[in-house]
Design a protein around this motif. Structure first.
Motif, short mmCIF file in Angstrom:
data_model
loop_
_atom_site.label_atom_id
_atom_site.label_comp_id
_atom_site.label_asym_id
_atom_site.label_seq_id
_atom_site.Cartn_x
_atom_site.Cartn_y
_atom_site.Cartn_z
N GLY A 306 -11.06 -10.55 3.59
CA GLY A 306 -9.95 -10.83 2.82
C GLY A 306 -8.94 -9.65 2.46
N ASN A 307 -9.19 -8.61 3.15
CA ASN A 307 -8.18 -7.43 3.09
C ASN A 307 -7.07 -7.48 3.98
OD1 ASN A 307 -9.89 -6.02 1.20
ND2 ASN A 307 -11.03 -5.24 2.88
N VAL A 308 -5.79 -7.31 3.20
CA VAL A 308 -4.62 -7.45 4.23
C VAL A 308 -4.21 -5.87 4.71
CG1 VAL A 308 -2.04 -7.85 3.82
CG2 VAL A 308 -3.92 -9.47 2.68
N ALA A 309 -3.66 -5.79 6.03
CA ALA A 309 -3.30 -4.77 6.69
C ALA A 309 -1.84 -5.10 7.37
CB ALA A 309 -4.56 -4.14 7.63
N LEU A 310 -1.18 -4.12 7.97
CA LEU A 310 0.22 -4.49 8.50
C LEU A 310 -0.04 -4.58 10.04
CD1 LEU A 310 2.34 -2.07 6.29
CD2 LEU A 310 1.97 -4.59 6.06
N CYS A 311 -1.06 -4.32 10.63
CA CYS A 311 -0.99 -4.03 12.15
C CYS A 311 -2.59 -4.07 12.59
CB CYS A 311 -0.24 -3.14 12.64
SG CYS A 311 -0.26 -3.31 14.61
N THR A 312 -2.84 -4.80 13.52
CA THR A 312 -4.34 -4.51 14.16
C THR A 312 -4.74 -2.95 14.56
OG1 THR A 312 -3.66 -5.17 16.45
CG2 THR A 312 -4.71 -7.05 15.05
N ARG A 313 -3.50 -2.29 15.02
CA ARG A 313 -3.74 -0.85 15.32
C ARG A 313 -3.15 0.05 14.25
NH1 ARG A 313 -3.54 -4.07 19.55
NH2 ARG A 313 -4.75 -3.17 21.58
N PHE A 314 -2.95 -0.54 13.21
CA PHE A 314 -2.60 0.17 11.94
C PHE A 314 -3.44 -0.37 10.61
CE2 PHE A 314 0.61 1.71 8.62
CZ PHE A 314 -0.14 2.80 8.57
N TYR A 315 -4.86 -0.18 11.03
CA TYR A 315 -5.77 -1.12 10.27
C TYR A 315 -6.02 -0.40 8.92
CZ TYR A 315 -9.25 -4.83 10.16
OH TYR A 315 -9.94 -6.09 9.87
N VAL A 316 -4.99 -0.59 8.03
CA VAL A 316 -5.18 0.38 6.60
C VAL A 316 -4.99 -0.90 5.55
CG1 VAL A 316 -4.13 1.91 5.37
CG2 VAL A 316 -4.23 2.37 7.72
N ASP A 317 -6.05 -1.18 4.80
CA ASP A 317 -5.71 -2.11 3.70
C ASP A 317 -4.85 -1.70 2.64
OD1 ASP A 317 -8.05 -3.10 5.09
OD2 ASP A 317 -9.55 -2.16 3.61
N ILE A 318 -4.03 -2.94 2.30
CA ILE A 318 -3.06 -2.75 1.40
C ILE A 318 -3.32 -3.48 0.17
CG2 ILE A 318 -1.20 -1.72 2.98
CD1 ILE A 318 0.10 -4.60 2.72
N GLY A 319 -4.33 -4.32 0.34
CA GLY A 319 -4.76 -5.14 -0.87
C GLY A 319 -5.81 -6.16 -0.43
N SER A 320 -6.40 -6.85 -1.40
CA SER A 320 -7.21 -8.05 -1.04
C SER A 320 -6.86 -9.09 -1.39
CB SER A 320 -8.47 -7.93 -1.73
OG SER A 320 -9.51 -8.82 -1.88
N VAL A 321 -6.84 -10.42 -0.77
CA VAL A 321 -6.34 -11.76 -1.32
C VAL A 321 -7.29 -12.18 -2.43
CG1 VAL A 321 -5.50 -12.32 1.03
CG2 VAL A 321 -7.91 -12.83 0.62
N ARG A 322 -8.40 -11.62 -2.68
CA ARG A 322 -9.26 -11.88 -3.79
C ARG A 322 -8.76 -11.56 -4.93
NH1 ARG A 322 -14.88 -11.12 -0.19
NH2 ARG A 322 -15.13 -13.35 0.37
N ASP A 323 -7.99 -10.49 -5.09
CA ASP A 323 -7.28 -9.96 -6.20
C ASP A 323 -5.73 -10.23 -6.64
OD1 ASP A 323 -9.57 -8.34 -6.51
OD2 ASP A 323 -9.00 -6.75 -5.16
N LYS A 324 -5.14 -10.57 -5.36
CA LYS A 324 -3.79 -10.87 -5.42
C LYS A 324 -3.31 -12.05 -4.57
CE LYS A 324 -2.12 -6.56 -7.74
NZ LYS A 324 -1.12 -5.42 -7.53
N SER A 325 -2.35 -12.48 -4.53
CA SER A 325 -1.65 -13.09 -3.45
C SER A 325 -1.07 -12.31 -2.30
CB SER A 325 -0.38 -14.24 -3.87
OG SER A 325 0.69 -13.40 -4.30
N ILE A 326 -1.08 -12.97 -1.04
CA ILE A 326 -0.47 -12.29 -0.13
C ILE A 326 0.89 -11.57 -0.37
CG2 ILE A 326 0.30 -12.45 2.44
CD1 ILE A 326 -2.07 -14.26 2.83
N LYS A 327 1.84 -12.61 -0.91
CA LYS A 327 3.01 -12.35 -1.22
C LYS A 327 3.02 -10.95 -2.10
CE LYS A 327 7.07 -14.46 -3.63
NZ LYS A 327 6.96 -13.66 -4.80
#
Length: 388
Positions: A306-327
């Motif tokens: 459930g972690n959100v990142a910006l690209c498969t080749r820039f796989y850096v977590d910016i947040g979790s969908v279990r804590d906040k909405s994707i938006k």
């Protein structure tokens, strides 16, 4: 991804020449025809990202040396089916139109077909990325019936022993090829994805010819980026000249064949041939233009936990969908805001007059230097060629 091109141009009679995502438009330069497509709307301060790569499991039956997800064993905290349904609902609210179902190996997830069915019910297009080894008549009949747009199979060599060495499991090549053949049998559009590395850099033409011989509908090539399991396999990295030579081969096939779509997301593809001069001449006065590297522009990914990142080749977590909405995650991410600002780029990328058209690969820069704003060291252009 090949899939994005498939949705907009698959049934056309011409070959797709170029596609670039920009800040407030999508530019498709197809042969001599230019098509401008405007997104539907904005969601607060976050521009709509039309693609989500949804990783539904970390479980995989292969042990690929380059795997950015370090896939293999199923994680104990993977998203439940109910959580995935919630994510799909959010994607609908964000006007996401295209979902790539990935892993791990998606066919290892028991609820795969339920997930596909729910995505289709939301009128979204679907591509499945797979290693191809688990494809069979039974599961492909279901995929076809449910309305999946295409399947992308990973294959990194036309030679059995080379591919199996890269993929970490004997027999992977034969099973993947059989999977591709079965896709053709069931009338499912299928493409091959090859990761460009030191192992196959001298045989890209052979791989493409092999793919064409199989009758695939598309061939995609992306550079190796040392992340995930690939961090321990940096010997797979290539040189700027290697990348240039292989992109030129891809460009050659893209121009001369209309029966198969050849593509790459590599921003440096812009500098193969004269396409950068053509696009730059058209849009040099458009200060909002922002193409090339798709990080923060094309889409985002959701990991198996459930972690959100910006690209498969820039796989850096910016947040979790279990804590906040994707938006909320996308709107509040400082990384998202910073990486999209091309004026902050450093080194050659920072002084490049084409930085709004290219921007270099942010994933490569980050994995090579630890700084996602650093220059893309695989750029083969001299400072004289790119200076304002």
């Amino acid at each position: 991804m090949w899939y994005n091109f498939n949705i907009f141009a698959f049934d056309k009679t011409y070959t797709l020449f170029e596609m670039r995502r920009v800040s407030n438009i999508i530019l498709y330069s197809i042969a001599r025809e230019t098509i401008i497509v405007k997104p539907k709307r904005r969601v607060s301060s976050v521009m709509i990202m039309g693609l989500c790569v949804l990783h539904i499991t970390n479980e995989c039956n292969l042990k690929c040396k380059h795997c950015y997800a370090s896939a293999g064993t199923k994680l104990t905290n993977e998203l439940t089916y109910e959580e995935i349904v919630g994510i799909i609902n959010q994607l609908e609210e964000l006007s996401v139109n295209y979902v790539t179902i990935s892993g791990g190996e998606p066919f290892k997830r028991p609820e795969l077909f339920d997930i596909i069915k729910y995505i289709v019910s939301k009128k979204m297009h679907i591509m499945i990325t797979s290693n191809g080894t688990l494809l069979n008549d039974s599961n492909l009949e279901k995929v076809k019936k449910l309305g999946v747009d295409s399947i992308q199979v990973s294959l990194d060599s036309h030679l059995r022993e080379v591919n199996d060495h890269f993929r970490g499991v004997p027999g992977a090549f034969d099973k993947a090829v059989r999977g591709i053949e079965l896709c053709k049998k069931h009338g499912i559009k299928v493409s091959i994805m090859s990761t460009l590395s030191s192992i196959n850099k001298n045989s890209i033409r052979d791989i493409i010819e092999f793919a064409v011989g199989l009758g695939v509908d598309g061939f995609a090539m992306e550079r190796f980026v040392p992340e995930g399991r690939g961090e321990k396999a940096r010997d797979l990295s290539i040189s700027p000249l290697d990348l240039k030579n292989c992109l030129e081969i891809l460009d050659e096939y893209q121009r001369k064949r209309a029966d198969c779509i050849f593509t790459t997301n590599d921003p440096l593809f812009l500098f193969v041939g004269d396409r950068h001069k053509y696009i730059h001449s058209l849009y040099k006065d458009n200060k909002e233009l922002c193409g090339g590297c798709s990080v923060g522009k094309m889409g985002f990914i959701v990991s198996p936990e459930g972690n959100v990142a910006l690209c498969t080749r820039f796989y850096v977590d910016i947040g979790s969908v279990r804590d906040k909405s994707i938006k909320e995650i996308l709107e509040e991410s400082e990384l998202n805001k910073t990486v999209c600002n091309r004026n902050l780029l450093k080194g050659k990328c920072g002084i490049c007059k084409y930085r709004n058209l290219c921007g270099g690969c942010r994933g490569w820069a980050f994995r090579e230097t630890g700084d996602f704003l650093a220059e893309d060291s695989l750029c083969w252009l001299s400072k004289e060629e790119i200076s304002e």
